[in-house]
Design a protein around this motif. Structure first.
Motif, PDB file in Angstrom:
ATOM      1  N   ARG A  38       4.119 -48.299  98.897  1.00 35.97           N
ATOM      2  CA  ARG A  38       5.289 -48.734  99.682  1.00 35.97           C
ATOM      3  C   ARG A  38       6.193 -49.604  98.819  1.00 35.97           C
ATOM      4  NH1 ARG A  38       6.262 -53.368 103.508  1.00 35.97           N
ATOM      5  NH2 ARG A  38       4.374 -54.235 102.583  1.00 35.97           N
ATOM      6  N   VAL A  39       7.489 -49.335  98.858  1.00 39.11           N
ATOM      7  CA  VAL A  39       8.464 -50.215  98.212  1.00 39.11           C
ATOM      8  C   VAL A  39       9.533 -50.570  99.251  1.00 39.11           C
ATOM      9  CG1 VAL A  39       8.156 -49.467  95.825  1.00 39.11           C
ATOM     10  CG2 VAL A  39       9.660 -48.160  97.330  1.00 39.11           C
ATOM     11  N   MET A  40      10.273 -51.645  99.010  1.00 42.70           N
ATOM     12  CA  MET A  40      11.248 -52.062 100.009  1.00 42.70           C
ATOM     13  C   MET A  40      12.479 -51.155  99.992  1.00 42.70           C
ATOM     14  SD  MET A  40       9.720 -54.277 101.643  1.00 42.70           S
ATOM     15  CE  MET A  40      11.004 -54.786 102.770  1.00 42.70           C
ATOM     16  N   CYS A  41      12.629 -50.381  98.927  1.00 46.83           N
ATOM     17  CA  CYS A  41      13.778 -49.474  98.805  1.00 46.83           C
ATOM     18  C   CYS A  41      13.459 -48.595  97.608  1.00 46.83           C
ATOM     19  CB  CYS A  41      15.050 -50.286  98.552  1.00 46.83           C
ATOM     20  SG  CYS A  41      16.473 -49.304  98.047  1.00 46.83           S
ATOM     21  N   THR A  42      13.874 -47.335  97.664  1.00 44.79           N
ATOM     22  CA  THR A  42      13.582 -46.478  96.515  1.00 44.79           C
ATOM     23  C   THR A  42      14.365 -46.943  95.289  1.00 44.79           C
ATOM     24  OG1 THR A  42      15.215 -44.963  97.405  1.00 44.79           O
ATOM     25  CG2 THR A  42      12.915 -44.377  97.734  1.00 44.79           C
ATOM     26  N   GLY A  43      15.382 -47.775  95.522  1.00 42.88           N
ATOM     27  CA  GLY A  43      16.117 -48.374  94.410  1.00 42.88           C
ATOM     28  C   GLY A  43      15.221 -49.236  93.532  1.00 42.88           C
ATOM     29  N   ARG A  44      14.091 -49.639  94.071  1.00 39.93           N
ATOM     30  CA  ARG A  44      13.142 -50.466  93.336  1.00 39.93           C
ATOM     31  C   ARG A  44      12.449 -49.657  92.240  1.00 39.93           C
ATOM     32  NH1 ARG A  44      11.176 -52.952  90.366  1.00 39.93           N
ATOM     33  NH2 ARG A  44       9.432 -54.409  90.342  1.00 39.93           N
ATOM     34  N   ILE A  45      12.462 -48.333  92.397  1.00 41.11           N
ATOM     35  CA  ILE A  45      11.616 -47.512  91.535  1.00 41.11           C
ATOM     36  C   ILE A  45      12.189 -47.413  90.126  1.00 41.11           C
ATOM     37  CG2 ILE A  45      10.595 -45.218  91.217  1.00 41.11           C
ATOM     38  CD1 ILE A  45      10.787 -45.067  94.356  1.00 41.11           C
ATOM     39  N   ASP A  46      11.493 -48.014  89.235  1.00 41.37           N
ATOM     40  CA  ASP A  46      11.836 -47.983  87.821  1.00 41.37           C
ATOM     41  C   ASP A  46      11.329 -46.645  87.284  1.00 41.37           C
ATOM     42  OD1 ASP A  46      11.757 -48.440  84.991  1.00 41.37           O
ATOM     43  OD2 ASP A  46      11.829 -50.587  85.419  1.00 41.37           O
ATOM     44  N   PRO A  47      12.119 -45.946  86.486  1.00 44.34           N
ATOM     45  CA  PRO A  47      11.641 -44.671  85.924  1.00 44.34           C
ATOM     46  C   PRO A  47      10.264 -44.811  85.270  1.00 44.34           C
ATOM     47  CG  PRO A  47      13.931 -45.031  85.338  1.00 44.34           C
ATOM     48  CD  PRO A  47      13.489 -46.253  86.075  1.00 44.34           C
ATOM     49  N   ARG A  48       9.982 -46.010  84.777  1.00 46.58           N
ATOM     50  CA  ARG A  48       8.661 -46.218  84.173  1.00 46.58           C
ATOM     51  C   ARG A  48       7.534 -45.908  85.143  1.00 46.58           C
ATOM     52  NH1 ARG A  48       7.811 -51.994  82.958  1.00 46.58           N
ATOM     53  NH2 ARG A  48       9.306 -52.265  84.635  1.00 46.58           N
ATOM     54  N   PHE A  49       7.770 -46.230  86.435  1.00 45.59           N
ATOM     55  CA  PHE A  49       6.714 -46.005  87.429  1.00 45.59           C
ATOM     56  C   PHE A  49       6.363 -44.519  87.500  1.00 45.59           C
ATOM     57  CE2 PHE A  49       8.447 -49.786  90.152  1.00 45.59           C
ATOM     58  CZ  PHE A  49       8.052 -50.672  89.171  1.00 45.59           C
ATOM     59  N   ILE A  50       7.390 -43.708  87.454  1.00 43.63           N
ATOM     60  CA  ILE A  50       7.184 -42.267  87.590  1.00 43.63           C
ATOM     61  C   ILE A  50       6.466 -41.725  86.347  1.00 43.63           C
ATOM     62  CG2 ILE A  50       8.396 -40.061  87.776  1.00 43.63           C
ATOM     63  CD1 ILE A  50      10.524 -41.677  89.446  1.00 43.63           C
ATOM     64  N   VAL A  51       6.921 -42.194  85.188  1.00 41.73           N
ATOM     65  CA  VAL A  51       6.276 -41.773  83.944  1.00 41.73           C
ATOM     66  C   VAL A  51       4.806 -42.198  83.967  1.00 41.73           C
ATOM     67  CG1 VAL A  51       6.264 -42.098  81.445  1.00 41.73           C
ATOM     68  CG2 VAL A  51       8.438 -41.904  82.674  1.00 41.73           C
ATOM     69  N   GLU A  52       4.578 -43.425  84.400  1.00 43.33           N
ATOM     70  CA  GLU A  52       3.217 -43.961  84.457  1.00 43.33           C
ATOM     71  C   GLU A  52       2.326 -43.109  85.386  1.00 43.33           C
ATOM     72  OE1 GLU A  52       2.074 -46.352  82.596  1.00 43.33           O
ATOM     73  OE2 GLU A  52       0.097 -46.623  83.534  1.00 43.33           O
ATOM     74  N   ALA A  53       2.924 -42.718  86.531  1.00 42.28           N
ATOM     75  CA  ALA A  53       2.163 -41.913  87.497  1.00 42.28           C
ATOM     76  C   ALA A  53       1.711 -40.606  86.852  1.00 42.28           C
ATOM     77  CB  ALA A  53       3.007 -41.638  88.731  1.00 42.28           C
ATOM     78  N   PHE A  54       2.613 -39.952  86.152  1.00 39.09           N
ATOM     79  CA  PHE A  54       2.222 -38.706  85.479  1.00 39.09           C
ATOM     80  C   PHE A  54       1.208 -38.991  84.375  1.00 39.09           C
ATOM     81  CE2 PHE A  54       6.344 -37.017  87.186  1.00 39.09           C
ATOM     82  CZ  PHE A  54       5.761 -36.050  87.982  1.00 39.09           C
ATOM     83  N   TYR A  55       1.401 -40.114  83.714  1.00 40.68           N
ATOM     84  CA  TYR A  55       0.508 -40.483  82.627  1.00 40.68           C
ATOM     85  C   TYR A  55      -0.931 -40.638  83.109  1.00 40.68           C
ATOM     86  CZ  TYR A  55      -1.508 -43.127  78.774  1.00 40.68           C
ATOM     87  OH  TYR A  55      -2.314 -43.547  77.761  1.00 40.68           O
ATOM     88  N   VAL A  56      -1.086 -41.267  84.298  1.00 43.60           N
ATOM     89  CA  VAL A  56      -2.461 -41.436  84.808  1.00 43.60           C
ATOM     90  C   VAL A  56      -2.969 -40.177  85.493  1.00 43.60           C
ATOM     91  CG1 VAL A  56      -2.229 -43.935  85.049  1.00 43.60           C
ATOM     92  CG2 VAL A  56      -1.786 -42.460  87.027  1.00 43.60           C
ATOM     93  N   GLY A  57      -2.167 -39.116  85.528  1.00 40.35           N
ATOM     94  CA  GLY A  57      -2.719 -37.842  85.969  1.00 40.35           C
ATOM     95  C   GLY A  57      -2.169 -37.265  87.259  1.00 40.35           C
ATOM     96  N   ALA A  58      -1.097 -37.823  87.780  1.00 39.70           N
ATOM     97  CA  ALA A  58      -0.537 -37.243  88.999  1.00 39.70           C
ATOM     98  C   ALA A  58      -0.032 -35.834  88.708  1.00 39.70           C
ATOM     99  CB  ALA A  58       0.612 -38.107  89.510  1.00 39.70           C
ATOM    100  N   ASP A  59      -0.230 -34.930  89.692  1.00 39.71           N
ATOM    101  CA  ASP A  59       0.339 -33.592  89.551  1.00 39.71           C
ATOM    102  C   ASP A  59       1.766 -33.562  90.061  1.00 39.71           C
ATOM    103  OD1 ASP A  59      -2.020 -32.248  88.567  1.00 39.71           O
ATOM    104  OD2 ASP A  59      -2.853 -32.663  90.551  1.00 39.71           O
ATOM    105  N   GLY A  60       2.085 -34.535  90.896  1.00 40.07           N
ATOM    106  CA  GLY A  60       3.443 -34.602  91.422  1.00 40.07           C
ATOM    107  C   GLY A  60       3.754 -36.018  91.864  1.00 40.07           C
ATOM    108  N   VAL A  61       5.031 -36.336  91.861  1.00 35.83           N
ATOM    109  CA  VAL A  61       5.458 -37.644  92.372  1.00 35.83           C
ATOM    110  C   VAL A  61       6.500 -37.382  93.445  1.00 35.83           C
ATOM    111  CG1 VAL A  61       6.674 -39.787  91.845  1.00 35.83           C
ATOM    112  CG2 VAL A  61       5.002 -38.874  90.213  1.00 35.83           C
ATOM    113  N   LEU A  62       6.308 -38.004  94.603  1.00 36.07           N
ATOM    114  CA  LEU A  62       7.250 -37.829  95.707  1.00 36.07           C
ATOM    115  C   LEU A  62       7.971 -39.155  95.939  1.00 36.07           C
ATOM    116  CD1 LEU A  62       8.401 -36.336  98.195  1.00 36.07           C
ATOM    117  CD2 LEU A  62       6.320 -36.949  99.413  1.00 36.07           C
ATOM    118  N   VAL A  63       9.282 -39.136  95.769  1.00 36.94           N
ATOM    119  CA  VAL A  63      10.056 -40.343  96.062  1.00 36.94           C
ATOM    120  C   VAL A  63      10.744 -40.117  97.392  1.00 36.94           C
ATOM    121  CG1 VAL A  63      11.960 -41.814  95.328  1.00 36.94           C
ATOM    122  CG2 VAL A  63      10.376 -40.891  93.632  1.00 36.94           C
ATOM    123  N   GLY A  64      10.364 -40.902  98.374  1.00 39.57           N
ATOM    124  CA  GLY A  64      10.907 -40.689  99.718  1.00 39.57           C
ATOM    125  C   GLY A  64      11.742 -41.867 100.158  1.00 39.57           C
TER     126      GLY A  64
END
Lengths: 65, 956, 59
Positions: A38-64
């Motif tokens: 949970r984040v207070m706004c998707t504006g909070r999402i730093d591209p690093r978070f998404i890269v990190e998610a894939f790095y630890v093995g996510a098959d997909g990232v959903l930004v809602g």
């Protein structure tokens, strides 16, 4: 064995997280493949978070938001 | 249900008012409190008593559709969360025979010997919010209720569609538990029906029927649903739109007919009815739902006698248009359905408004009797220690536990890093569980808490308060949502749901370990209100704020106060609107706390709740004022569509023009022999998309005024749906009796104006005759509706959105009807939506109540999720300030350099600034990079774990 | 002059109107007795599943 994707979801507190709660209240059923951050706004999402998610093995990232 | 937690609200249940003496400001009230037979301080709401109680009774909470035990609780989240014994059925109380509940009750909470007690209270004011009563069963029996099991009431359907109701949300016929294929909703049962004494319209049934039909359709998509209306009365803000959308989406059939009775034929229910074209129909249904109206509350007469308050002829509290929340007894106020049938938003508006009434009366005693909740100082040392995490995994009764293996989750959590305690809880939100949480924090010296339960959106504040009670900073909690986003949505796969719950708990624990205490910010509030708009709404709001003890700047664009009300010359209640207006103007002008600025516009508003600065502009110069809150009461304007020759033909008027005409001697009206009124001109999809709510009342009112003055003149009202809701239904009936002719027209077949030589005729298709009529028309009066005022500019100025129709959008349609999404800004009157005068006046007081709250507190608390700039890292690039949608970051000079700084009171914690800062100088309270990255890393273990479980073949 | 006014208010009825009135009064600086005939507060709204037009959960 069927492919079961592992999805990391970033949900905005005000809309998508609320919508996910509403889905629960309405007992909509969906596949259990996502895990939610949970984040207070998707504006909070730093591209690093998404890269990190894939790095630890996510098959997909959903930004809602 | 936060009322249960306020230290300044004492809930007294099972109690009745027996006596009231004294005068406004100093009443003495005597209550009789009936015994509960369960000690609320001991009961833990474990439910053992209900399980063992041998006496089955009908469950009234579930509308008699289910059974419960004599000792029970209405529903698991009830406040207070304490069981009680039903006196009438308990075996022990009636026959001295059983005491199973006392035997199984762990905490020994059962008290069979409890007696009724009396309590005496000293209060300054009394609010009657006793709601509505039930329509007697005899009335329902006319429709086969009680005789045919498949005839249900609307409240019964409400329980049937509820997932936690008796059928767990399955729609079945009570007679054979089969799924109904054809369902009929019958409107106006116990409403608009003089034969049962309820001549009024219950106002809410058209909406709830549509809601129930929609929910039924979602639970049972194959069901075909027909709704039988007398008129479709969806006049509230956005209601027409929602209604039309539902009809389209679900394919409902709406039929204009009053079904006189229901008969059982075989396994079906037969309805015989006559439609407007005069044809008789007979249709068969599997289930019939009665949309039962709201009756006067059962207690009304007793209270009326006791308190000396007047009731209207239907048994509701009698009030005036000018003072909708006041009874005839000073100091005794009324709100909600007891004042007249109304829906939830209107009830909430009245609740706010009545609070303002009390606050005006008791302004001098504000703060005198309140208890301040004191929290112990934070245990800073404990907070600084290495994380000691306590995990609490909630069953939520069966909500979570029936799907997720909560014990397994608990055991799993116990092994996670930093976790020192992991436990299960039945209902973690219950008051006893909260007390237990405080105890456990102290006992195990926990300094980070993870609650695996429902949604932080709804429940985090509750747990945060418990943390504060335990001496912990409220930011040191993280919730794992294993109900709404897990158990409920993966009900068919318990194993996967349990795994997901474990992962969410692990991610929450990882984040919790990186949570830091955050300081709760308090921002002082300037105790001055700016009220924009000097009509009835603005003046009433200003007066209420001022009477509550705060200064007001009242700004009116025109040179004269009064707004639209200046043009209204009569009211259905018989009160004189011009006298109401004069009183308001006089009081406003005399009030020492109100500064009136006429001929003035608001040019600029900057700042945030508690600290606004505005420029008031007048032709001769401008003035800058500081204020803490804003009330928008800018009104609306009469819609004047170019239809039927309005503006060109002097025999064509609007209802407001007619109000003026009605005060004149002679003139157009006196010469006219036949007057035709047309409703919804330029409204409901014909120009304006919405219903203006008050035109039907206004037309009926003016028709009656004409008939009273000139009984021989013919008056026709052409309408689509007569929306004389509430008690104005009475006037509608009176108008028909007085000879006013009402004719329904179809939206597709609008009336037309025909000129024949010098005379006018209105052509309209009559449904009953199936023919076109040519009505003589010497004066044509159009009900034109209300258009929004020039709201765009103000909307931009204060950054508050408008609805698609151009009115201000409230923060929550139901529960926050006068607050705007921008904090510290409130709305009332026509700026919010079209509405009649009494509703405007109630809403003005509501806005005043909400506006006074921050001023009465003296400060606003800002949730500590705001951004914080590390000025040592900041390079002053200003990207954050440019991007911030709330204007909550400004650049300031620190030494010789520019640095960013957060304006805490404006920050909403979105974090756009943090994600864009090129030097990572901004951190978000509760959502730091470290915390989120820890969550992502913890997510990674889910991937690893799954990979380890999978067969190795893929690797090859 | 008369006695000093009391800063307490009696609210009869614990439905949505009564509860909201009580919350507002408490926020405005008054002590409230919220009195209901039944064993718990909430009134009819607690029985509703969803509300028109947004169909939100009513609890």
């Amino acid at each position: 064995m069927a492919f079961e994707p592992k999805i990391l979801s970033f949900f905005c507190h005000w809309c998508c997280y609320a919508a996910a709660d509403s889905a629960g209240v309405a007992r909509y059923q969906y596949p259990p493949n996502n895990r939610v951050v949970r984040v207070m706004c998707t504006g909070r999402i730093d591209p690093r978070f998404i890269v990190e998610a894939f790095y630890v093995g996510a098959d997909g990232v959903l930004v809602g938001g | 249900m936060e009322a249960g937690r306020s230290p300044n609200i004492e809930i007294i249940t099972l109690a009745e008012l027996k006596e009231l003496s004294g005068k406004p400001g100093n009443f003495k009230a005597k209550l009789e409190v009936r015994p509960r037979y369960v000690d609320p301080t001991k009961c833990t709401a474990c439910g053992m008593c209900t399980t063992y109680c041998p006496k089955e009774i009908v469950d009234e909470y579930n509308e008699g559709l289910d059974f419960t035990a004599s000792i029970h609780i209405d529903y698991p989240q009830a406040v207070p969360t304490v069981y009680y014994i039903d006196e009438k059925s308990c075996l022990r109380l009636n026959h001295e025979s059983c005491q199973l509940c006392a035997n199984v009750c762990g905490p020994n909470a059962i008290e069979f010997d409890e007696k009724p007690e009396e309590r005496e209270l000293e209060v300054g004011a009394v609010v009657l919010a006793i709601g509505f009563g039930r329509v007697p069963e005899e009335v329902l029996e006319r429709y086969g209720y009680g005789k045919y099991p498949d005839v249900l009431t609307s409240l019964e359907i409400e329980r049937l569609t509820c997932a936690s109701g008796p059928t767990e949300g399955e729609i079945v016929r009570p007679s054979d538990f089969a799924h109904p294929h054809r369902i009929a909703f019958l409107q106006c049962v116990g409403s608009r029906d003089e034969t049962c004494g309820n001549g009024y319209c219950s106002t809410v049934c058209c909406m709830y029927a549509m809601k129930e039909a929609s929910v039924v359709k979602e639970h049972a998509p194959e069901a075909e649903i027909d709704l039988f209306f007398m008129d479709i009365r969806t006049m509230g803000k956005g209601f027409d739109e929602a209604f039309n959308r539902a009809v389209e989406k679900y394919g409902f059939r709406t039929i204009y007919a009053r079904v006189p009775k229901v008969e059982q034929v075989g396994r079906k229910l037969a309805l015989t009815y006559v439609t407007e074209d005069g044809k008789t129909h007979r249709d068969f249904y599997d289930m019939v739902v009665l949309s039962v109206g709201l009756d006067a509350p059962a207690d009304a007469e007793r209270l009326a006698d006791l308190l000396g308050i007047e009731l209207n002829k239907f048994g509701f509290a009698a009030t005036k248009t000018a003072a909708p929340l006041e009874t005839n007894v000073p100091g005794i106020f009324v709100a909600g359905a007891f004042q007249g049938p109304k829906d939830i938003p209107e009830s909430v508006v009245q609740a706010h408004g009545v609070a303002a009434e009390c606050s005006e009366l008791l302004a001098e005693a504000r703060g005198q009797d309140v208890v301040h909740k004191e929290f112990p100082p934070e245990d800073v040392e404990l907070e600084r220690e290495e994380p000691r995490i306590g995990v609490f995994v909630c069953h939520c009764g069966v909500n979570i536990a029936s799907v997720v293996d909560v014990e397994a989750v608990r055991d799993y959590a116990a092994k996670l890093p930093h976790v020192v305690l992991s436990e299960n809880v039945m209902y973690s939100c219950s008051q006893d569980a909260q007390a237990d949480l405080v105890k456990k924090i102290k006992e195990y010296r926990l300094n980070r808490i993870v609650i695996a339960a429902c949604s932080p959106r709804t429940h985090e504040p509750l747990f945060q308060e418990s943390l504060r009670e335990a001496g912990l900073n409220p930011a040191l909690i993280e919730m794992a949502n294993i109900r709404d986003q897990c158990a409920w949505v993966h009900a068919e796969d318990p194993e996967a749901a349990t795994k997901k719950a474990m992962d969410q708990v692990r991610m929450a624990v990882a984040k919790a370990a990186r949570l830091e205490p955050l300081e709760l910010q308090k921002v002082p509030v300037t105790p001055v209100a700016l009220v924009i708009g000097g009509g009835a709404a603005g003046m009433s709001a200003a007066l209420s704020v001022a009477d509550q003890g705060y200064e007001v700047h009242l700004v009116e664009r025109e040179e004269e106060l009064g707004g639209n009300l200046r043009r209204v010359t009569g009211l259905l209640s018989g009160e004189d609107p011009q006298k109401i207006l004069d009183d308001l103007i006089k009081r406003v002008q005399k009030h020492e706390k109100i500064k009136v600025h006429t001929g003035t516009t608001v040019e600029n508003i900057s700042g945030y709740v508690g600290n606004f600065t505005s420029t008031l502009r007048r032709p001769e110069g401008s003035e800058v004022v500081n204020h803490g809150v804003v009330i928008i009461a800018t009104g609306g304007r009469e819609n004047r569509p170019e239809r039927f020759g309005l503006g060109e033909n002097d025999r064509v008027l609007t209802q407001l023009d007619l109000e003026d005409e009605l005060t004149r001697k002679g003139g157009r009206l006196s010469r006219a022999r036949s007057i035709v009124m047309i409703q919804c001109v330029g409204s409901r999809g014909d120009g304006l998309n919405y219903c203006s709510k008050l035109c039907c009342q206004q037309a009926v009112k003016n028709a009656l005024r004409i008939k009273k003055r000139y009984p021989k003149k013919d008056v026709y009202v052409l309408f689509r749906d007569m929306r004389t809701y509430g008690f104005s239904e009475d006037a509608y009936r009176e108008a028909r009796k007085a000879g006013v002719i009402f004719l329904r027209y179809q939206a597709e077949e609008k009336p037309e104006l025909v000129t024949q030589g010098k005379s006018l005729r209105v052509k309209v298709k009559d449904a009953l005759l199936g023919e076109e009529l040519l009505l003589p028309c010497d004066l044509l009066v159009l009900s034109v509706g209300i258009a929004p005022g020039e709201n765009e500019e103000l909307s931009k100025l204060i950054k508050a959105p408008l609805t698609g129709d151009g009115f201000f959008l409230e923060a929550h349609v139901k529960l926050m009807p006068v607050e705007l999404p921008v904090e510290g800004v409130y709305v009332c009157g026509l700026a919010h939506a079209p509405k009649p005068l009494d509703e405007t006046l109630a809403q003005a007081r509501a806005a005043a109540a909400k506006a006074v709250i921050p001023m009465a507190k003296g400060f606003v608390e800002v949730p500590p999720i705001v951004s914080r700039v590390d000025q040592a890292k900041c390079i002053g690039c200003g990207i954050c300030a440019d991007l911030c949608p709330y204007g909550a970051i400004r650049l300031v000079k620190v030494g010789k350099r520019k640095k960013a700084e957060t304006i805490t009171a404006s920050c909403k914690g979105c974090g756009i600034c943090a994600s864009h800062c090129p030097v990572l100088a901004i951190s978000m309270g509760g959502f730091t990079d470290e915390a989120i990255l820890a969550q992502i890393e913890a997510f990674g273990e889910f991937v690893e774990k799954e990979a380890a479980e999978e067969p190795k073949e893929e690797a090859a | 002059m008369g006695k000093k006014k009391s800063g307490k208010v009696l609210v009869l009825g614990g439905g949505v109107t009564g509860v909201q009135t009580a919350l507002d009064l408490a926020s405005l600086g008054y002590y409230v007795y919220l009195v209901d005939k039944k064993a718990s507060i909430g009134g009819v709204m607690a029985q509703l599943d969803k509300t028109f037009p947004t169909n939100d959960c009513s609890l």
